[in-house]
Each structure stands twice: as C-alpha cells, then as structure tokens.
Design an enzyme around this catalytic site. Sequence first.
Site, PDB file in Angstrom:
ATOM      1  N   ALA A  22      -8.275  10.710  29.349  1.00 43.10           N
ATOM      2  CA  ALA A  22      -8.681  10.470  27.965  1.00 43.10           C
ATOM      3  C   ALA A  22      -9.819   9.464  27.925  1.00 43.10           C
ATOM      4  O   ALA A  22      -9.851   8.511  28.708  1.00 43.10           O
ATOM      5  CB  ALA A  22      -7.515   9.958  27.139  1.00 43.10           C
ATOM      6  N   ASP A  23     -10.737   9.690  27.001  1.00 46.36           N
ATOM      7  CA  ASP A  23     -11.778   8.709  26.729  1.00 46.36           C
ATOM      8  C   ASP A  23     -11.416   7.833  25.539  1.00 46.36           C
ATOM      9  O   ASP A  23     -11.885   6.714  25.434  1.00 46.36           O
ATOM     10  CB  ASP A  23     -13.112   9.413  26.484  1.00 46.36           C
ATOM     11  N   ARG A  24     -10.585   8.365  24.648  1.00 44.70           N
ATOM     12  CA  ARG A  24     -10.101   7.567  23.520  1.00 44.70           C
ATOM     13  C   ARG A  24      -8.852   8.228  22.948  1.00 44.70           C
ATOM     14  O   ARG A  24      -8.857   9.416  22.642  1.00 44.70           O
ATOM     15  CB  ARG A  24     -11.180   7.447  22.443  1.00 44.70           C
ATOM     16  N   ALA A  52      -9.400  12.131  22.381  1.00 42.89           N
ATOM     17  CA  ALA A  52     -10.723  12.631  22.759  1.00 42.89           C
ATOM     18  C   ALA A  52     -10.812  12.652  24.276  1.00 42.89           C
ATOM     19  O   ALA A  52     -10.550  11.646  24.939  1.00 42.89           O
ATOM     20  CB  ALA A  52     -11.814  11.746  22.178  1.00 42.89           C
TER      21      ALA A  52
END
Length: 369
Positions: free
Chosen positions: A247-249, A257
């Site tokens: 995950a990036d966020r 995201a």
Amino acid sequence: MTLEAIRYSPGSLQILDQLQLPEHCHYEALSSVQQASEAIRAMKVRGAPAIALVGCLSLAVELRAGAGGPGLAALVAFVRDQLRLLVAARPTAVNMARAARDLGQVAAQEAEREGATEETVRERVIRFAEDMLEKDLKDNRSIGDLGARHLLEQTNPRGGKVTVLTHCNTGALATAGYGTALGVIRSLHEMGRLEHTFCTETRPYNQGARLTAFELVYEQIPATLITDSMAAAAMAHRGVSAVVVGADRVVANGDTANKIGTYQLAIVAKHHGVPFYVAAPSSSCDLHLETGKEIVIEERPSQELTDLNGVRIAAQGIRVWNPAFDVTPHELITGGIITELGVFAPEELRGALSASVFSEGQTLDSPWV
C-alpha cells in the site's frame, strides 16, 4: 548477500537505480535533496517506505555537510522547505508526508529548546532520519511474521503449504529491507509453508517483472511470473490461497491506494473467495483522510504506456490515461490489513492505530509539513 535498495553511512547515501534492473545493479550517489527528489520522481527508487527513507536521508546528508542557516529560524525554514520538495515528488504515498511532518516538528522543537544551536538542530534531525532505517527493517520483519501466521490460520490451519499471488514490488527494493507484502511471502518461505508465488508483471512500469521476479529468483523462492490479465485464471485454476499486496496509503476507513491494477485483483479475489490482504507499516496509514475518494492519485507520463525501451508500441495520436495508483474499497480487503502492530479488519484500523500512529500530541487534524 542481501539485496539493498539503500546504502547509507553518515554523510553518504547511495540508491540502487531500479530503472536498470534486472540487467544491471548500479548504485547512484545522492548528495542533496534536489537529487533525491529527482530520483524519486524518475522512479529510480520507489516504494512508499523507501521513498521516505531516501528523502529523509538525503536531507541528513545535506545537513551533515552544513546546509541551512545561518541562524536557527533560517535552518528550520530550510528543513521544512526541503521536506516540501520531497513530498511533492510523488504525492500519493503518505510515508514521505508523515516523515516530513515529524522531521519538521523535530527541527522546530529542538530550535526552541533553551541553549539550542544550529549544530544541535542538525544533529537531532540527522539522528531522527537515521533511526528510520532501523525502525523500517524491524517493522517489516513484524509485518512478515504477523501476516504469515494470520494467513496460515485463515487458509491452512492444519499445517499445509499455501500459494500466494502478489502485485507490483513490495520487497527489499521498496523498503529498508525484507519487505511488506513480499515480506509475508518471505516469512512463509522461511517457515517452510510456501508452496508457490505468482507475481504479476505490473504494467505499464513492470515492477513485478523487473523487480519482484528479480527478488524472488535472488532469494530462491518458488515463483511464476504472469501477466496482469492472467490473475483471474490463476485464481480459478492454480490454487491461489491468498492475495497479498502492499500500500502507498491506507485511509481511516481502510480504503487503500496501491499500484494500478490492485483494485481489479481485489474484485477477482472476492469473486473466487480468495482472502485479499494489504500489508503496510503504520506509517502508510493516513487517518487524516476518511475515505479513498480524498486520495490524490499521481498520473504518470504517457510515454510510460506508449513506449518500451525507447521503442513506440502504440499508435501515434492515441490518447493515454496513465494513473500510477488505484483505490481498493475497504470492503474488498477480506483478509485484513497487516501492520507491524497486528492484523486488522478495515473497520478496526482507526481504533487500533490512533493511539500509536498519532502519538505525542498528534491529532487527525495535524498538518503533514
């Protein structure tokens, strides 16, 4: 020999240029925040944890060389300006923004301390940045162990082996070492409980084919590379036990995201009854945002989709939409969100992380930088 995306010693920072993998292992020296920002934007280094580490360590290198000032106010302003430059390089990943907030506050608080000097401010910021390396590696180990055990309990509690499908690159090349989603796979392999791994090529930048496949071969982990469009067939016919992605966020309600293509994997996994996991450190969790609709999605240049190794592969004049990320709704994350603090259902995330992530007076309204 362990793969290293980042090589750091006091005053020296090198990154493995991931654009040259798997053909060449070339380390590039970075001596400034400007160089780090350009490397991050160009994706010479990528992966949310690694981006934050490289950004903060590049600032440490500059500060150790005497950058910033003269005067405490000018030095704190310099630190914050450099951090803003790094956050802007790739805005979707939250780790750099969180680190920028923390480092900016460290600089300001040290400057306000009685007897503070430029040297003490520099030393405090440098020490904080350097400590991030050790913490990230420790967190990755915890994510790998907790995720592997939870996955086995949910999919194969009787002691058999499991097959895992993953997307993009979430291993040592995306972190301080070991990895998040790939760390779970690595832990399963070390436990003797991994049957096989399927990794997607991850178009259009091919992080799966270039980087994840490289790591899996390097670590001698049993694996097969598939195209992104083969994922449904793999789940239907190749005995996939679980999907684990990074995950990036991750926002407050669990919406996540991650690399473009993750959303469709989650849909397919739910259709086939395959548990879908997100593996990410708490530093990738952004409780400031309520839902994934609020996440800013980076869009990449059209040439990354239309050209391959400098050769045009799409018709001239065709329009291109090239978002780097998509958002997976929390209800599709059926396995759980794996952090260094535990494995949580999406609806449990806010309560589980609030005290830990937003400690030392932080609130949901605290600014990043």
